[in-house]
Design an enzyme around this catalytic site. Structure first.
Site, PDB file in Angstrom:
ATOM      1  CE  LYS A   1       3.164  -1.538   6.992  1.00 33.92           C
ATOM      2  NZ  LYS A   1       2.688  -1.098   8.302  1.00 33.92           N
TER       3      LYS A   1
ATOM      4  NE  ARG B   1      -1.958   3.089  11.975  1.00 31.14           N
ATOM      5  CZ  ARG B   1      -1.033   2.397  11.317  1.00 31.14           C
ATOM      6  NH1 ARG B   1      -0.713   2.717  10.074  1.00 31.14           N
ATOM      7  NH2 ARG B   1      -0.410   1.370  11.894  1.00 31.14           N
TER       8      ARG B   1
HETATM    9  C1  LIG Z   1       3.628  -0.892   9.080  1.00 30.45           C
HETATM   10  C2  LIG Z   1       3.598  -1.092  10.520  1.00 30.45           C
HETATM   11  C3  LIG Z   1       4.794  -1.199  11.223  1.00 30.45           C
HETATM   12  C4  LIG Z   1       6.147  -1.062  10.570  1.00 30.45           C
HETATM   13  O1  LIG Z   1       6.370   0.261  10.148  1.00 30.45           O
HETATM   14  P1  LIG Z   1       7.806   0.725   9.608  1.00 30.45           P
HETATM   15  O2  LIG Z   1       7.757   2.195   9.632  1.00 30.45           O
HETATM   16  O3  LIG Z   1       7.906   0.170   8.210  1.00 30.45           O
HETATM   17  O4  LIG Z   1       8.822   0.150  10.497  1.00 30.45           O
HETATM   18  C5  LIG Z   1       4.725  -1.411  12.587  1.00 30.45           C
HETATM   19  N1  LIG Z   1       3.534  -1.515  13.219  1.00 30.45           N
HETATM   20  C6  LIG Z   1       2.363  -1.422  12.573  1.00 30.45           C
HETATM   21  C7  LIG Z   1       1.097  -1.525  13.355  1.00 30.45           C
HETATM   22  C8  LIG Z   1       2.350  -1.198  11.203  1.00 30.45           C
HETATM   23  O5  LIG Z   1       1.186  -1.088  10.563  1.00 30.45           O
END
Ligand SMILES: *Cc1c(COP(=O)(O)O)cnc(C)c1O
Length: 360
Positions: free
Chosen positions: A39, A134
């Site tokens: 992302k 969250r």
């Molecule tokens: C962004 C995200 C991740 C990945 O996070 P990183 O810290 O970049 O590894 C994993 N799970 C969810 C639900 C996310 O939103």
């Protein structure tokens, strides 16, 4: 051939692929599959392809638009939507993603309905909250929700997942992941669903890999750990990875000797803050042609030893380059490593050109 325009963000595909292989290998040793999280790269298909070539099991992204770009680019991996789906996008979610993370029965119903209409079954990972606060149901609510999800004809209740280090800054621990695995066992017993996925968090869980991830955790969702080679609980490097797959390059537009103390009555800076200064006498100062409109400057790390970012306004980045050894001139290019905040903002900025290749 397009001429490079500055500022530019270089993306070293070989380093991303290497980082992917390294993380995937470390996870495989613990029987953990990897969702490669793209992302931060705004749907750039070459990054997703590097993840796929590096061996991830899934591609994960928070935005359906990014998954759509990957499909168009024929990225040959199953896709997972990471952000809880909006009900209004349920049809697209089912069309573009094989799996999504879900915490609401109403959303699950919408997905089930669209999946049935499309003649498929959509996989869902039920999200539970292990303290970071969250997304996700509280653990005591999860069994009841799992029963409801398991009954939905268009869905396959495929896993249980959780997230850490995003809102509360809560660090995953062996204890918390054991509780998650144990909860998955209870859901299996109650629903009869095999629940192959127990998704134990993001890059903050990587520090536990050597021996801290309990039996029963089967998946991690990794973005930053691959892209920037860093785990996010203690911000330590992931062994064997590159931290500079992404680099920002910008051009010096002024290079002069100036005092380190502003002269006059001090009010606020361009962003309404009251700056504080330390008198270091006359310093060699560079202005680079990039600013807060382009990138979150707090996430930039100068590649030149001795260079220090001393401030930024919308379009200007100010650096003390007194201690930099190489000769600089107006027109010189300064390079920066990027932390996650700088990476996302730089990828998003239409003023920052993107250069994809290798060996920058
Ligand atoms: C962004 C995200 C991740 C990945 O996070 P990183 O810290 O970049 O590894 C994993 N799970 C969810 C639900 C996310 O939103």
């Amino acid at each position: 051939m397009i001429e490079v325009s500055y500022p530019s963000l270089t993306i070293d595909i070989e380093k991303i692929k290497h980082n992917t292989e390294t993380v995937v290998k470390a996870c495989r040793l613990r029987n953990i599959s990897v969702v490669g999280v793209t992302k931060a790269c705004c749907g750039e298909p070459d990054v997703a392809r590097a993840f796929a070539d590096g061996g991830v099991d899934w591609i994960g992204d928070s935005r359906i638009q990014n998954l759509a770009r990957f499909k168009t680019a024929n990225i040959d991996k199953p896709m997972c939507l990471l952000r809880l789906p909006m009900i209004s996008e349920a049809r697209e979610v089912v069309r573009l993603a094989e799996m999504s993370l879900v915490s609401e029965a109403d959303t699950a119903r919408a997905l089930s309905k669209e999946a049935l209409a499309a003649g498929r079954r959509h996989k869902v990972v039920l999200m539970t909250d292990m303290g970071d606060l969250r997304e996700g149901l509280q653990p005591q609510e999860i069994l009841q929700a799992a029963m409801i999800f398991a009954e939905m004809p268009g869905l396959e209740l495929y896993g249980l997942g959780t997230n850490f280090a995003c809102y509360g800054g809560v660090i995953p621990t062996t204890e918390k992941l054991s509780a998650l695995a144990e909860l998955a066992g209870r859901i299996r017993a109650q629903t009869g669903c095999p629940l192959p996925v127990v998704s134990g968090g993001n890059s903050s869980s990587l520090y536990l890999l050597p021996e801290g991830i309990p039996e029963g955790i089967t998946q991690l969702r990794i973005g930053e750990g691959i892209l920037l080679g860093q785990e996010t609980s203690y911000r330590r490097p992931v062994p064997g990875t590159f931290s500079d797959a992404f680099r920002l390059h910008c051009e010096v537009i002024e290079l002069q000797n100036k005092p380190s103390m502003p002269d006059g009555l001090i009010g606020t800076d361009a962003f309404g803050r009251s700056p504080v200064f330390e008198d270091k006498g006359i310093r060699r100062r560079a202005i680079a042609a990039i600013g807060r409109h382009d990138v979150i400057v707090e996430g930039l790390i100068p590649a030149d030893a001795g260079a220090v970012i001393i401030g930024a306004s919308s379009d200007h980045l100010l650096l003390d380059v007194t201690e930099v050894e190489r000769p600089l001139a107006v027109g010189s290019i300064l390079k920066f490593e990027m932390q996650y905040s700088a990476l996302i903002s730089g990828m998003m900025s239409s003023y920052v050109s993107k250069v994809i290749g290798r060996g920058f």
